[in-house]
Design a protein around this motif. Structure first.
Motif, PDB file in Angstrom:
ATOM      1  N   LEU A  44      23.048 -10.396  30.128  1.00  0.00           N
ATOM      2  CA  LEU A  44      22.548 -11.742  30.420  1.00  0.00           C
ATOM      3  C   LEU A  44      21.691 -12.238  29.257  1.00  0.00           C
ATOM      4  CD1 LEU A  44      22.272 -14.073  32.451  1.00  0.00           C
ATOM      5  CD2 LEU A  44      20.257 -12.914  33.378  1.00  0.00           C
ATOM      6  N   THR A  45      20.742 -11.401  28.811  1.00  0.00           N
ATOM      7  CA  THR A  45      19.808 -11.795  27.762  1.00  0.00           C
ATOM      8  C   THR A  45      19.766 -10.738  26.661  1.00  0.00           C
ATOM      9  OG1 THR A  45      18.452 -12.830  29.490  1.00  0.00           O
ATOM     10  CG2 THR A  45      17.443 -12.568  27.314  1.00  0.00           C
ATOM     11  N   PRO A  46      19.987 -11.099  25.399  1.00  0.00           N
ATOM     12  CA  PRO A  46      19.919 -10.121  24.311  1.00  0.00           C
ATOM     13  C   PRO A  46      18.469  -9.802  23.957  1.00  0.00           C
ATOM     14  CG  PRO A  46      20.448 -12.285  23.420  1.00  0.00           C
ATOM     15  CD  PRO A  46      20.379 -12.441  24.923  1.00  0.00           C
ATOM     16  N   THR A  47      18.076  -8.580  24.213  1.00  0.00           N
ATOM     17  CA  THR A  47      16.709  -8.132  23.940  1.00  0.00           C
ATOM     18  C   THR A  47      16.767  -6.850  23.123  1.00  0.00           C
ATOM     19  OG1 THR A  47      16.603  -6.778  25.938  1.00  0.00           O
ATOM     20  CG2 THR A  47      15.904  -9.093  26.144  1.00  0.00           C
ATOM     21  N   LEU A  48      15.597  -6.388  22.670  1.00  0.00           N
ATOM     22  CA  LEU A  48      15.543  -5.138  21.923  1.00  0.00           C
ATOM     23  C   LEU A  48      16.020  -3.965  22.771  1.00  0.00           C
ATOM     24  CD1 LEU A  48      12.219  -5.591  19.915  1.00  0.00           C
ATOM     25  CD2 LEU A  48      14.519  -5.317  18.962  1.00  0.00           C
ATOM     26  N   ALA A  49      15.748  -4.005  24.074  1.00  0.00           N
ATOM     27  CA  ALA A  49      16.208  -2.931  24.964  1.00  0.00           C
ATOM     28  C   ALA A  49      17.733  -2.904  25.011  1.00  0.00           C
ATOM     29  CB  ALA A  49      15.632  -3.120  26.366  1.00  0.00           C
ATOM     30  N   VAL A  50      18.346  -4.082  25.060  1.00  0.00           N
ATOM     31  CA  VAL A  50      19.804  -4.162  25.064  1.00  0.00           C
ATOM     32  C   VAL A  50      20.363  -3.707  23.720  1.00  0.00           C
ATOM     33  CG1 VAL A  50      21.781  -5.727  25.228  1.00  0.00           C
ATOM     34  CG2 VAL A  50      19.879  -5.961  26.827  1.00  0.00           C
ATOM     35  N   MET A  51      19.699  -4.074  22.622  1.00  0.00           N
ATOM     36  CA  MET A  51      20.141  -3.643  21.304  1.00  0.00           C
ATOM     37  C   MET A  51      20.098  -2.121  21.182  1.00  0.00           C
ATOM     38  SD  MET A  51      21.249  -4.098  18.243  1.00  0.00           S
ATOM     39  CE  MET A  51      21.153  -5.857  17.883  1.00  0.00           C
ATOM     40  N   GLU A  52      19.039  -1.513  21.664  1.00  0.00           N
ATOM     41  CA  GLU A  52      18.931  -0.045  21.628  1.00  0.00           C
ATOM     42  C   GLU A  52      20.035   0.598  22.458  1.00  0.00           C
ATOM     43  OE1 GLU A  52      14.968   0.548  22.983  1.00  0.00           O
ATOM     44  OE2 GLU A  52      14.053  -0.128  21.094  1.00  0.00           O
ATOM     45  N   GLU A  53      20.373  -0.027  23.573  1.00  0.00           N
ATOM     46  CA  GLU A  53      21.462   0.459  24.408  1.00  0.00           C
ATOM     47  C   GLU A  53      22.790   0.357  23.662  1.00  0.00           C
ATOM     48  OE1 GLU A  53      23.331  -0.447  28.878  1.00  0.00           O
ATOM     49  OE2 GLU A  53      22.051  -1.924  27.884  1.00  0.00           O
ATOM     50  N   GLN A 252      22.940  -1.981  31.221  1.00  0.00           N
ATOM     51  CA  GLN A 252      22.047  -1.446  32.244  1.00  0.00           C
ATOM     52  C   GLN A 252      20.588  -1.677  31.878  1.00  0.00           C
ATOM     53  OE1 GLN A 252      23.459  -0.241  35.150  1.00  0.00           O
ATOM     54  NE2 GLN A 252      25.252  -1.086  34.072  1.00  0.00           N
ATOM     55  N   LYS A 253      20.363  -2.358  30.765  1.00  0.00           N
ATOM     56  CA  LYS A 253      19.001  -2.601  30.280  1.00  0.00           C
ATOM     57  C   LYS A 253      18.596  -4.067  30.350  1.00  0.00           C
ATOM     58  CE  LYS A 253      18.192   1.688  29.182  1.00  0.00           C
ATOM     59  NZ  LYS A 253      17.158   2.483  29.896  1.00  0.00           N
ATOM     60  N   ASP A 254      19.470  -4.903  30.939  1.00  0.00           N
ATOM     61  CA  ASP A 254      19.089  -6.291  31.183  1.00  0.00           C
ATOM     62  C   ASP A 254      17.817  -6.335  32.029  1.00  0.00           C
ATOM     63  OD1 ASP A 254      20.487  -8.303  29.961  1.00  0.00           O
ATOM     64  OD2 ASP A 254      22.070  -8.384  31.448  1.00  0.00           O
ATOM     65  N   GLU A 255      16.981  -7.315  31.776  1.00  0.00           N
ATOM     66  CA  GLU A 255      15.706  -7.371  32.488  1.00  0.00           C
ATOM     67  C   GLU A 255      15.560  -8.704  33.234  1.00  0.00           C
ATOM     68  OE1 GLU A 255      12.374  -5.864  29.842  1.00  0.00           O
ATOM     69  OE2 GLU A 255      14.007  -6.089  28.389  1.00  0.00           O
ATOM     70  N   ASP A 256      14.881  -8.624  34.376  1.00  0.00           N
ATOM     71  CA  ASP A 256      14.575  -9.813  35.158  1.00  0.00           C
ATOM     72  C   ASP A 256      13.349 -10.527  34.591  1.00  0.00           C
ATOM     73  OD1 ASP A 256      14.100 -11.747  37.073  1.00  0.00           O
ATOM     74  OD2 ASP A 256      14.502 -10.457  38.764  1.00  0.00           O
TER      75      ASP A 256
END
Length: 262
Positions: A44-53, A252-256
Motif C-alpha cells: 500500500l505504502t512504500p516505506t523503509l520497512a517495505v524496502m528492507e523486506e 507483510q511490512k505495510d503499516e497502518d
C-alpha cells in the motif's frame, strides 16, 4: 515476464494518464531494472520497512498504491527517509512504481474491490470520470440488511482496529443502498447524498464531516485508510500471479501508521 512488459500490461489496464494533477503515478525510482525478470513486492505504502523486506526477499520491484514522491524534494540528505529509499533502491537495483488515482478509478481497483467485498449489486461510479470508470462506487444490497449487520460485515471483512460511524438512534435501520470509496473520501459526502445511498464507507473523516453526513441523511462509516485500500493490493497480487511472474507477493511490512489504546 520482464518488468518493462509488466508495466506495459498494467498501464494498458490502468492508464497513468488518468492521474490527477496533484498526484504522482508511475515510476518513482527506476534504477535500470526494466529488462530484469519481474520479482514484485506489492504494498500500500512504500516505506523503509517495505524496502528492507524487498531486499530480504530479493525483489526487484516495489509496486505501491501510494506514491513515494508527492512533491519534488528540494534536497536528498543522509538520514532522510526519502533519500534512504532512493539510496537503497539504486544500491540493490529495486524499482519503485506507484499506481494511485489511476488504480482508484479502474475496474477491479480500490473502489471496485470494496464494492465486491460488500457484495454490492448494480454498481456504478460515485464520481464518473471516463467510460464506465470513476472514483468510488454506489450499489444495492440484495437482500437489504440492518445497519448493525452492515457494520458487522465491514468489521469482519476489513478488520479495522476501530470502526467509526455517524450517531444514530436505530441500529435496526434497513440499509439497501451503499456508497464506498477507499482512502480519503469524506469530501464526496454531498455526491453520496444525491445518489440516495443510506450509508457511505470511506476513511479519514473529520468531526464536522460526520456532522455534515448526519445532516444530509447519510450514515458515514470510517474504516480507516489502510482498511479500505489494503484489500485492493491483495487483488493486485492475484492479477500479477495470473501473469506467471517469476515471483510476486503481498508485503507483510505495510503499516497502518495508527494505534489505538485497548
Amino acid at each position: 515476464m520482464k518488468i518493462a512488459e509488466l508495466i506495459s500490461w498494467f498501464e494498458a489496464w490502468a492508464n497513468p494518464a488518468w492521474c490527477e494533477s496533484w498526484d504522482n503515478c508511475g515510476w518513482q525510482i527506476e534504477p535500470g531494472v526494466l529488462e530484469a525478470q519481474a520479482r514484485v513486492l506489492v504494498c500500500l505504502t512504500p516505506t523503509l520497512a517495505v524496502m528492507e523486506e524487498a531486499i530480504a526477499k530479493s525483489a526487484n520491484l516495489i509496486f505501491a498504491h501510494h506514491p513515494l514522491i508527492f512533491n519534488p524534494p528540494k534536497s536528498l540528505c543522509s538520514g532522510d527517509p526519502l533519500a534512504e529509499m532512493a539510496r537503497l533502491a539504486f544500491r540493490h537495483n529495486i524499482g519503485i512504481y506507484s499506481a494511485h488515482t489511476n488504480f482508484d478509478q479502474v475496474a477491479d481497483g480500490t473502489a471496485d474491490v470494496l464494492a465486491q467485498i460488500l457484495n454490492l449489486q448494480e454498481v456504478s461510479p460515485l464520481i464518473p470520470t471516463q467510460g464506465n470508470l470513476g472514483y468510488g462506487r454506489v450499489g444495492t444490497l440484495a437482500p437489504s440488511v440492518t445497519l448493525k449487520e452492515l457494520l458487522t460485515k465491514i468489521h469482519t471483512r476489513l478488520n479495522p482496529p476501530k470502526l467509526l460511524f455517524s450517531p444514530t438512534a436505530d441500529l435496526q435501520q434497513i440499509i439497501s443502498k451503499v456508497a464506498v470509496l477507499g482512502g480519503s473520501g469524506a469530501s464526496f459526502i454531498s455526491a453520496v447524498a444525491k445518489t440516495g445511498a443510506q450509508a457511505y464507507l470511506t476513511s479519514d473523516c473529520k468531526f464536522h464531516q460526520f456532522q455534515e453526513s448526519r445532516d444530509k441523511g447519510v450514515i458515514l462509516i470510517d474504516a480507516g485508510h489502510y482498511g479500505t485500500e489494503r484489500p485492493a493490493c491483495d487483488r493486485l497480487v492475484e492479477k500479477f500471479q495470473s501473469l506467471h511472474l517469476d515471483w510476486v507477493e503481498l508485503s507483510q511490512k505495510d503499516e497502518d501508521f495508527r494505534q489505538f489504546c485497548p
